[in-house]
Design a protein around this motif. Sequence first.
Motif, PDB file in Angstrom:
ATOM      1  N   THR A  16       0.827  -1.204   0.000  1.00  9.38           N
ATOM      2  CA  THR A  16       0.000   0.000   0.000  1.00  9.38           C
ATOM      3  C   THR A  16       0.861   1.253   0.000  1.00  9.38           C
ATOM      4  O   THR A  16       0.609   2.192  -0.762  1.00  9.38           O
ATOM      5  CB  THR A  16      -0.941   0.003   1.218  1.00  9.38           C
ATOM      6  OG1 THR A  16      -1.775  -1.149   1.158  1.00  9.38           O
ATOM      7  CG2 THR A  16      -1.786   1.259   1.257  1.00  9.38           C
ATOM      8  N   ILE A  17       1.886   1.279   0.818  1.00  8.27           N
ATOM      9  CA  ILE A  17       2.753   2.448   0.889  1.00  8.27           C
ATOM     10  C   ILE A  17       3.497   2.645  -0.424  1.00  8.27           C
ATOM     11  O   ILE A  17       3.598   3.768  -0.935  1.00  8.27           O
ATOM     12  CB  ILE A  17       3.721   2.340   2.084  1.00  8.27           C
ATOM     13  CG1 ILE A  17       2.924   2.492   3.378  1.00  8.27           C
ATOM     14  CG2 ILE A  17       4.828   3.382   2.003  1.00  8.27           C
ATOM     15  CD1 ILE A  17       3.713   2.266   4.626  1.00  8.27           C
ATOM     16  N   LEU A  18       3.995   1.557  -1.018  1.00  2.00           N
ATOM     17  CA  LEU A  18       4.680   1.663  -2.307  1.00  2.00           C
ATOM     18  C   LEU A  18       3.743   2.203  -3.387  1.00  2.00           C
ATOM     19  O   LEU A  18       4.126   3.066  -4.183  1.00  2.00           O
ATOM     20  CB  LEU A  18       5.249   0.303  -2.718  1.00  2.00           C
ATOM     21  CG  LEU A  18       6.469  -0.185  -1.948  1.00  2.00           C
ATOM     22  CD1 LEU A  18       6.784  -1.627  -2.305  1.00  2.00           C
ATOM     23  CD2 LEU A  18       7.663   0.705  -2.225  1.00  2.00           C
ATOM     24  N   ARG A  19       2.512   1.722  -3.414  1.00  2.00           N
ATOM     25  CA  ARG A  19       1.551   2.166  -4.423  1.00  2.00           C
ATOM     26  C   ARG A  19       1.139   3.618  -4.201  1.00  2.00           C
ATOM     27  O   ARG A  19       1.004   4.390  -5.163  1.00  2.00           O
ATOM     28  CB  ARG A  19       0.314   1.257  -4.396  1.00  2.00           C
ATOM     29  CG  ARG A  19      -0.733   1.617  -5.413  1.00  2.00           C
ATOM     30  CD  ARG A  19      -0.246   1.412  -6.819  1.00  2.00           C
ATOM     31  NE  ARG A  19      -1.352   1.705  -7.741  1.00  2.00           N
ATOM     32  CZ  ARG A  19      -1.185   2.102  -8.977  1.00  2.00           C
ATOM     33  NH1 ARG A  19       0.020   2.241  -9.476  1.00  2.00           N
ATOM     34  NH2 ARG A  19      -2.224   2.349  -9.721  1.00  2.00           N
ATOM     35  N   LEU A  51       1.566   6.746  -6.850  1.00  2.00           N
ATOM     36  CA  LEU A  51       0.468   7.605  -7.290  1.00  2.00           C
ATOM     37  C   LEU A  51       0.611   9.050  -6.816  1.00  2.00           C
ATOM     38  O   LEU A  51      -0.152   9.910  -7.218  1.00  2.00           O
ATOM     39  CB  LEU A  51      -0.868   7.044  -6.792  1.00  2.00           C
ATOM     40  CG  LEU A  51      -1.280   5.696  -7.372  1.00  2.00           C
ATOM     41  CD1 LEU A  51      -2.537   5.188  -6.692  1.00  2.00           C
ATOM     42  CD2 LEU A  51      -1.472   5.796  -8.872  1.00  2.00           C
ATOM     43  N   GLY A  52       1.565   9.300  -5.930  1.00  2.00           N
ATOM     44  CA  GLY A  52       1.759  10.646  -5.414  1.00  2.00           C
ATOM     45  C   GLY A  52       0.886  10.984  -4.235  1.00  2.00           C
ATOM     46  O   GLY A  52       0.815  12.151  -3.827  1.00  2.00           O
ATOM     47  N   ILE A  53       0.218  10.023  -3.663  1.00  2.00           N
ATOM     48  CA  ILE A  53      -0.628  10.243  -2.508  1.00  2.00           C
ATOM     49  C   ILE A  53       0.219  10.430  -1.261  1.00  2.00           C
ATOM     50  O   ILE A  53      -0.050  11.253  -0.396  1.00  2.00           O
ATOM     51  CB  ILE A  53      -1.606   9.064  -2.305  1.00  2.00           C
ATOM     52  CG1 ILE A  53      -2.530   8.964  -3.517  1.00  2.00           C
ATOM     53  CG2 ILE A  53      -2.395   9.201  -1.028  1.00  2.00           C
ATOM     54  CD1 ILE A  53      -3.362   7.706  -3.545  1.00  2.00           C
ATOM     55  N   ARG A  54       1.267   9.657  -1.173  1.00  2.48           N
ATOM     56  CA  ARG A  54       2.188   9.680  -0.035  1.00  2.48           C
ATOM     57  C   ARG A  54       3.561  10.024  -0.590  1.00  2.48           C
ATOM     58  O   ARG A  54       3.945   9.558  -1.650  1.00  2.48           O
ATOM     59  CB  ARG A  54       2.203   8.299   0.611  1.00  2.48           C
ATOM     60  CG  ARG A  54       2.934   8.224   1.902  1.00  2.48           C
ATOM     61  CD  ARG A  54       2.950   6.787   2.419  1.00  2.48           C
ATOM     62  NE  ARG A  54       1.623   6.251   2.678  1.00  2.48           N
ATOM     63  CZ  ARG A  54       1.154   5.992   3.885  1.00  2.48           C
ATOM     64  NH1 ARG A  54       1.895   6.183   4.933  1.00  2.48           N
ATOM     65  NH2 ARG A  54      -0.042   5.490   4.052  1.00  2.48           N
ATOM     66  N   THR A  55       4.316  10.829   0.131  1.00  5.16           N
ATOM     67  CA  THR A  55       5.633  11.211  -0.352  1.00  5.16           C
ATOM     68  C   THR A  55       6.722  10.388   0.311  1.00  5.16           C
ATOM     69  O   THR A  55       6.599   9.982   1.465  1.00  5.16           O
ATOM     70  CB  THR A  55       5.904  12.702  -0.082  1.00  5.16           C
ATOM     71  OG1 THR A  55       5.811  12.936   1.324  1.00  5.16           O
ATOM     72  CG2 THR A  55       4.909  13.577  -0.807  1.00  5.16           C
ATOM     73  N   ALA A  56       7.777  10.161  -0.448  1.00  7.67           N
ATOM     74  CA  ALA A  56       8.936   9.440   0.083  1.00  7.67           C
ATOM     75  C   ALA A  56       9.699  10.381   1.009  1.00  7.67           C
ATOM     76  O   ALA A  56       9.610  11.611   0.892  1.00  7.67           O
ATOM     77  CB  ALA A  56       9.825   8.975  -1.057  1.00  7.67           C
TER      78      ALA A  56
END
Length: 79
Positions: free
Chosen positions: A62-65, A69-74
């Motif tokens: 989930t975190i990778l996806r 998608l740009g929902i969560r930032t690295a």
Amino acid sequence: MAIGTKGLEAKELDLLDEAALVAELEKAKKELFNLRFQAASGQLETHGRLKAVRRDIARIYTILRERELGIRTAPSVSE
């Protein structure tokens, strides 16, 4: 209390970069394989661990996806 491995919570996984997440994913998949093998041979003592590892794998995916998608930032590299 959430089911999963201590140290693999979403907050802590957010701090890892892509390579570290992939390494954790591989480690979790190997553990799941070993647990399934133990379950099939009747040697598994803690059946709840299967569920926890599956959820850990799903959490990492989930975190990778979300990052893809740009929902969560690295995490940013701070030097």
